[in-house]
Design a protein around this motif. Structure first.
Motif, PDB file in Angstrom:
ATOM      1  N   LEU A   1      80.680   5.788  40.847  1.00 22.57           N
ATOM      2  CA  LEU A   1      79.465   4.979  40.822  1.00 22.57           C
ATOM      3  C   LEU A   1      78.953   5.011  39.397  1.00 22.57           C
ATOM      4  O   LEU A   1      78.476   6.038  38.909  1.00 22.57           O
ATOM      5  N   ASP A   2      79.068   3.877  38.691  1.00 18.39           N
ATOM      6  CA  ASP A   2      78.825   3.842  37.249  1.00 18.39           C
ATOM      7  C   ASP A   2      77.673   2.919  36.903  1.00 18.39           C
ATOM      8  O   ASP A   2      77.417   1.924  37.585  1.00 18.39           O
ATOM      9  N   ALA A   3      77.014   3.264  35.798  1.00 12.29           N
ATOM     10  CA  ALA A   3      75.991   2.400  35.215  1.00 12.29           C
ATOM     11  C   ALA A   3      76.663   1.411  34.274  1.00 12.29           C
ATOM     12  O   ALA A   3      77.579   1.767  33.532  1.00 12.29           O
ATOM     13  N   GLU A   4      76.216   0.160  34.287  1.00 16.14           N
ATOM     14  CA  GLU A   4      76.829  -0.872  33.470  1.00 16.14           C
ATOM     15  C   GLU A   4      76.352  -0.842  32.027  1.00 16.14           C
ATOM     16  O   GLU A   4      77.099  -1.169  31.124  1.00 16.14           O
ATOM     17  N   ALA A   5      75.107  -0.450  31.767  1.00 14.38           N
ATOM     18  CA  ALA A   5      74.570  -0.514  30.411  1.00 14.38           C
ATOM     19  C   ALA A   5      75.196   0.557  29.529  1.00 14.38           C
ATOM     20  O   ALA A   5      75.738   0.263  28.471  1.00 14.38           O
ATOM     21  N   ALA A   6      75.134   1.804  29.933  1.00 12.72           N
ATOM     22  CA  ALA A   6      75.745   2.910  29.205  1.00 12.72           C
ATOM     23  C   ALA A   6      76.846   3.466  30.095  1.00 12.72           C
ATOM     24  O   ALA A   6      76.596   4.241  30.993  1.00 12.72           O
ATOM     25  N   ARG A   7      78.070   3.045  29.834  1.00 10.73           N
ATOM     26  CA  ARG A   7      79.190   3.256  30.752  1.00 10.73           C
ATOM     27  C   ARG A   7      79.352   4.735  31.112  1.00 10.73           C
ATOM     28  O   ARG A   7      79.895   5.528  30.365  1.00 10.73           O
ATOM     29  N   GLY A   8      78.914   5.123  32.277  1.00 12.03           N
ATOM     30  CA  GLY A   8      79.057   6.480  32.762  1.00 12.03           C
ATOM     31  C   GLY A   8      78.480   6.572  34.153  1.00 12.03           C
ATOM     32  O   GLY A   8      77.713   5.706  34.582  1.00 12.03           O
ATOM     33  N   GLY A   9      78.857   7.633  34.895  1.00  9.46           N
ATOM     34  CA  GLY A   9      78.332   7.724  36.238  1.00  9.46           C
ATOM     35  C   GLY A   9      78.832   8.957  36.957  1.00  9.46           C
ATOM     36  O   GLY A   9      79.253   9.941  36.350  1.00  9.46           O
ATOM     37  N   TYR A  10      78.810   8.853  38.262  1.00 11.67           N
ATOM     38  CA  TYR A  10      79.156   9.970  39.147  1.00 11.67           C
ATOM     39  C   TYR A  10      80.533   9.736  39.743  1.00 11.67           C
ATOM     40  O   TYR A  10      80.894   8.606  40.069  1.00 11.67           O
ATOM     41  N   VAL A  11      81.315  10.809  39.888  1.00 12.96           N
ATOM     42  CA  VAL A  11      82.672  10.729  40.402  1.00 12.96           C
ATOM     43  C   VAL A  11      82.826  11.726  41.533  1.00 12.96           C
ATOM     44  O   VAL A  11      82.350  12.867  41.439  1.00 12.96           O
ATOM     45  N   THR A  12      83.488  11.329  42.596  1.00  7.53           N
ATOM     46  CA  THR A  12      83.839  12.247  43.668  1.00  7.53           C
ATOM     47  C   THR A  12      85.242  11.934  44.157  1.00  7.53           C
ATOM     48  O   THR A  12      85.685  10.783  44.096  1.00  7.53           O
ATOM     49  N   VAL A  13      85.957  12.963  44.592  1.00  8.73           N
ATOM     50  CA  VAL A  13      87.339  12.838  45.035  1.00  8.73           C
ATOM     51  C   VAL A  13      87.393  13.013  46.536  1.00  8.73           C
ATOM     52  O   VAL A  13      86.799  13.947  47.089  1.00  8.73           O
ATOM     53  N   GLY A  14      88.109  12.127  47.219  1.00 14.41           N
ATOM     54  CA  GLY A  14      88.306  12.240  48.659  1.00 14.41           C
ATOM     55  C   GLY A  14      89.780  12.294  48.995  1.00 14.41           C
ATOM     56  O   GLY A  14      90.623  11.824  48.230  1.00 14.41           O
ATOM     57  N   GLY A  15      90.107  12.875  50.140  1.00 15.15           N
ATOM     58  CA  GLY A  15      91.497  12.924  50.582  1.00 15.15           C
ATOM     59  C   GLY A  15      92.307  14.028  49.955  1.00 15.15           C
ATOM     60  O   GLY A  15      93.533  14.043  50.080  1.00 15.15           O
ATOM     61  N   LEU A  16      91.680  14.979  49.262  1.00 13.96           N
ATOM     62  CA  LEU A  16      92.382  16.106  48.657  1.00 13.96           C
ATOM     63  C   LEU A  16      92.123  17.325  49.522  1.00 13.96           C
ATOM     64  O   LEU A  16      90.979  17.699  49.763  1.00 13.96           O
ATOM     65  N   ASN A  17      93.163  17.971  50.024  1.00 13.33           N
ATOM     66  CA  ASN A  17      92.971  19.106  50.920  1.00 13.33           C
ATOM     67  C   ASN A  17      93.681  20.338  50.402  1.00 13.33           C
ATOM     68  O   ASN A  17      94.462  20.288  49.457  1.00 13.33           O
ATOM     69  N   ALA A  18      93.386  21.459  51.026  1.00 12.90           N
ATOM     70  CA  ALA A  18      93.911  22.736  50.561  1.00 12.90           C
ATOM     71  C   ALA A  18      95.410  22.834  50.703  1.00 12.90           C
ATOM     72  O   ALA A  18      96.041  23.645  50.049  1.00 12.90           O
ATOM     73  N   ALA A  19      95.998  22.043  51.579  1.00 13.61           N
ATOM     74  CA  ALA A  19      97.452  22.079  51.723  1.00 13.61           C
ATOM     75  C   ALA A  19      98.160  21.562  50.494  1.00 13.61           C
ATOM     76  O   ALA A  19      99.343  21.832  50.289  1.00 13.61           O
ATOM     77  N   GLU A  20      97.447  20.783  49.610  1.00 13.38           N
ATOM     78  CA  GLU A  20      98.046  20.240  48.408  1.00 13.38           C
ATOM     79  C   GLU A  20      97.788  21.130  47.201  1.00 13.38           C
ATOM     80  O   GLU A  20      98.135  20.775  46.088  1.00 13.38           O
TER      81      GLU A  20
END
Length: 248
Positions: A127-146
């Motif tokens: 989820l990024d801001a358009e004016a000053a390119r930066g934002g929040y990142v989250t990872v899904g689908g990554l589990n302990a088996a990997e």
């Protein structure tokens, strides 16, 4: 009768002649546009008017824009550094989809864009801001088996506890928009970003606890790093996409 001396007559003549010549020299100038010295009469030139910038691009002022697009992405979650991240596959590539909205006035824009990077090893949401390119990142689908913390026993390799990897991204974006009208546009862009990610400690799965109790074995150092310590990494990503835009 008083006589005028003879010498006074020439002097008076000189004075009269000089005054007549001086009166001729003081004649008023000719009116504007009138010919001088018998020349051909010319019409007066029109006054110079200031040039006004009346050219218009036809786009007008833009207040609200909405975009939707897709493309491809590559991510290396640990390209610069990794501390106890304990992930077997930190690099991945795949498709990208995004939607955005915001406001724009001339060359300045401000808005938000949501991205879904559907990579081969995991999904990366941004989820990024358009004016000053930066934002929040989250990872899904990554589990302990990997993760690298899996032991050689079958019970621990089947663990399915999700690892909540999240963090921030920042980086430049280069793009081009082509307007077909004041309402519709087509564009393309390339975005390079730095990923600053963190993984909290992962809860020990019940299957691993049961295996430890049955065998009396303790956690290996890699498992302890996964289950007892948090992890972090600094990586990079590259995203290329095309989008359609609606402008109001």
């Amino acid at each position: 009768m008083k006589r005028v001396p003879l010498l006074a007559v020439p002097a008076m003549s000189i004075l009269l002649t000089a005054s007549t010549a001086f009166a001729q020299d003081l004649q008023p100038p000719p009116p504007e546009g009138a010919p001088e010295n018998g020349g051909t009469e010319q019409a007066p030139l029109p006054p110079i008017q200031p040039v006004e910038e009346s050219a218009d691009s036809g786009l007008g002022l833009e207040w609200v824009y909405i975009t939707a697009g897709g493309g491809g992405a590559y991510t290396n979650m640990a390209s610069f550094s990794a501390s106890n991240l304990q992930v077997q596959q930190s690099t991945s590539s795949g498709g990208e989809f995004d939607v955005g909205a915001g406001v724009r006035l001339l060359f300045f824009s401000a808005g938000l864009r949501a991205r879904d990077l559907q990579l081969s090893a995991f999904n990366l949401w941004e989820l990024d801001a358009e004016a000053a390119r930066g934002g929040y990142v989250t990872v899904g689908g990554l589990n302990a088996a990997e993760s690298n913390a899996s032991s050689t026993s079958a019970t621990s390799t089947t663990a399915s506890s999700n690892e909540n990897v999240h963090g921030f991204n920042v980086g430049p974006m280069f793009g081009l928009d082509i307007y077909f009208s004041s309402l519709f546009s087509v564009g393309a862009e390339v975005n390079a970003e730095f990923l600053i990610l963190e993984r909290p400690p992962v809860p020990i799965p019940a299957s691993v606890q049961a295996a430890q109790q049955a065998s009396g074995m303790s956690l290996t150092p890699s498992q302890q790093a996964l289950y007892n310590q948090s992890g972090s990494s600094v990586g990079v990503g590259v995203i290329g996409s095309a989008h359609l835009g609606i402008h109001f």
